[in-house]
Motif scaffolding. Structure first.
Motif, PDB file in Angstrom:
ATOM      1  N   ARG A  53       1.380  23.333   0.630  1.00 33.12           N
ATOM      2  CA  ARG A  53       2.649  22.209   0.424  1.00 33.12           C
ATOM      3  C   ARG A  53       1.886  21.063  -0.193  1.00 33.12           C
ATOM      4  N   SER A  54       1.816  21.312  -1.648  1.00 28.19           N
ATOM      5  CA  SER A  54       1.573  20.080  -2.313  1.00 28.19           C
ATOM      6  C   SER A  54       2.117  20.094  -3.808  1.00 28.19           C
ATOM      7  N   LEU A  55       2.442  19.231  -4.545  1.00 26.32           N
ATOM      8  CA  LEU A  55       2.640  19.082  -5.799  1.00 26.32           C
ATOM      9  C   LEU A  55       1.624  19.754  -6.810  1.00 26.32           C
ATOM     10  N   ASN A  56       0.301  19.379  -6.282  1.00 24.23           N
ATOM     11  CA  ASN A  56      -0.757  19.800  -7.360  1.00 24.23           C
ATOM     12  C   ASN A  56      -0.946  21.331  -7.253  1.00 24.23           C
ATOM     13  N   VAL A  89       0.876  -1.273   0.033  1.00 21.59           N
ATOM     14  CA  VAL A  89      -0.073  -0.008  -0.130  1.00 21.59           C
ATOM     15  C   VAL A  89       1.152   1.305  -0.038  1.00 21.59           C
ATOM     16  N   LEU A  90       0.772   2.166  -0.946  1.00 21.58           N
ATOM     17  CA  LEU A  90       1.390   3.594  -0.935  1.00 21.58           C
ATOM     18  C   LEU A  90       0.314   4.302  -0.516  1.00 21.58           C
ATOM     19  N   ALA A  91       0.860   4.947   0.608  1.00 20.46           N
ATOM     20  CA  ALA A  91      -0.146   6.088   1.503  1.00 20.46           C
ATOM     21  C   ALA A  91       0.643   7.528   1.497  1.00 20.46           C
ATOM     22  N   GLY A  92      -0.267   8.463   0.935  1.00 21.54           N
ATOM     23  CA  GLY A  92       0.138   9.725   0.983  1.00 21.54           C
ATOM     24  C   GLY A  92      -0.910  10.886   0.557  1.00 21.54           C
ATOM     25  N   PRO A  93      -0.779  12.182   0.801  1.00 23.47           N
ATOM     26  CA  PRO A  93      -1.532  13.072   0.488  1.00 23.47           C
ATOM     27  C   PRO A  93      -1.747  13.316  -0.967  1.00 23.47           C
ATOM     28  N   VAL A  94      -2.871  13.963  -1.341  1.00 18.01           N
ATOM     29  CA  VAL A  94      -3.176  14.178  -2.738  1.00 18.01           C
ATOM     30  C   VAL A  94      -1.838  14.851  -3.195  1.00 18.01           C
ATOM     31  N   GLY A  95      -1.568  14.572  -4.563  1.00 20.00           N
ATOM     32  CA  GLY A  95      -0.388  15.110  -5.208  1.00 20.00           C
ATOM     33  C   GLY A  95       0.766  15.038  -4.763  1.00 20.00           C
ATOM     34  N   GLU A 112       4.648  14.653   2.788  1.00 22.20           N
ATOM     35  CA  GLU A 112       4.234  15.839   2.192  1.00 22.20           C
ATOM     36  C   GLU A 112       5.687  16.583   1.732  1.00 22.20           C
ATOM     37  N   PRO A 113       5.644  17.201   0.429  1.00 22.84           N
ATOM     38  CA  PRO A 113       6.825  17.778  -0.005  1.00 22.84           C
ATOM     39  C   PRO A 113       7.194  18.741   0.788  1.00 22.84           C
ATOM     40  N   ASP A 114       8.753  19.133   0.941  1.00 24.49           N
ATOM     41  CA  ASP A 114       9.434  20.048   1.676  1.00 24.49           C
ATOM     42  C   ASP A 114       9.593  21.127   0.979  1.00 24.49           C
ATOM     43  N   GLU A 115      10.266  22.118   1.383  1.00 20.10           N
ATOM     44  CA  GLU A 115      10.406  23.583   0.600  1.00 20.10           C
ATOM     45  C   GLU A 115      11.549  23.123  -0.460  1.00 20.10           C
ATOM     46  N   ALA A 116      12.416  22.307  -0.290  1.00 25.24           N
ATOM     47  CA  ALA A 116      13.350  22.005  -1.046  1.00 25.24           C
ATOM     48  C   ALA A 116      12.840  21.407  -2.601  1.00 25.24           C
TER      49      ALA A 116
END
Length: 237
Positions: A195-198, A57-63, A160-164
């Motif tokens: 803080r999301s790629l979307n 199972v890959l679990a993570g937020p939208v984007g 979630e993606p960080d600033e970098a």
């Protein structure tokens, strides 16, 4: 000094990110930017078929990149998309080949159907990859046998993606549009965005369209306008 200008056509674009972007961006395994938050998920995809358990199972937020990784795994494994629900042939498909079930928490599933899929995978030596925003223990499962099966699954979390990473996303998305954006403007956007790629994709697309429609360059004031429209406020001092 302008905040953004046309990129040198010989300029090498940054590595691709774990998300399928809409503006002529590559989406293969070799195009992934592997950050710390994504490393474990990439490793489990690369490790197939030598998985620690037949269900992952890959679990993570939208984007967060789940769909991109799922697409890569599907191409690698020859997996078939399934949706375990009453009357589906998901368990039959799982007996013949690896199977992929995306957005389990959002699409929902039938407990008995998913239980039979997992049993089919275990009995026939195939694999099941599931993507979800939530960990399996948060799914509304009422069948005890299914909950037991899910406890035995390998769960890999994507943070979630960080600033970098967001900064690299912004740069890459503009590079896909043959644009170079000033580092100070990148930092300005990243410090104020969700803080999301979307969100990064949405901001870049809106900035690009707005600048083209007005015949202007992408500046800090234009970025502020787009960020305000998206509900992003100034950070606290």
């Amino acid at each position: 000094m302008n905040d953004v200008k046309n990129a040198d056509p010989k300029r090498k674009a940054g590595e691709q990110l774990p998300l399928v972007f809409s503006h002529d961006a590559a989406s293969g395994r070799d195009d992934l930017l592997i950050s710390e938050r994504l490393a474990a998920a990439v490793s489990i995809v690369d490790a197939w078929p030598a998985w620690p358990s037949p269900v992952v199972v890959l679990a993570g937020p939208v984007g967060s990149g789940k769909s991109h990784l799922a697409r890569i795994w599907r191409e690698l494994s020859g997996a078939v998309n399934i949706h375990p629900e009453p009357g589906s042939d998901a368990a039959v498909a799982a007996a013949a080949s690896p199977v992929l079930f995306e957005d389990a928490d959002r699409l929902g599933f039938d407990d008995n159907a998913l239980f039979h899929v997992i049993n089919s995978v275990r009995e026939n030596g195939t694999s099941l990859l599931i993507t979800s925003r939530l960990w399996p223990m948060s799914w509304p499962v009422s069948l005890p046998d299914l909950r037991s099966r899910l406890k035995a699954a390998t769960v890999v979390e994507i943070g979630e993606p960080d600033e970098a990473l967001l900064s690299q996303v912004i740069v890459k998305l503009f590079a896909d549009r043959q644009l170079y954006i000033d580092d100070k403007l990148v930092l300005y956007i990243v410090n104020r965005m969700e803080r999301s790629l979307n969100a990064a994709q949405t901001i870049v697309e809106r900035l690009d369209r707005l600048a083209l429609s007005r015949g202007t360059k992408i500046t800090r004031s234009l970025a502020a306008e787009v960020l305000n429209e998206l509900g992003n406020s100034e950070p606290a001092d």
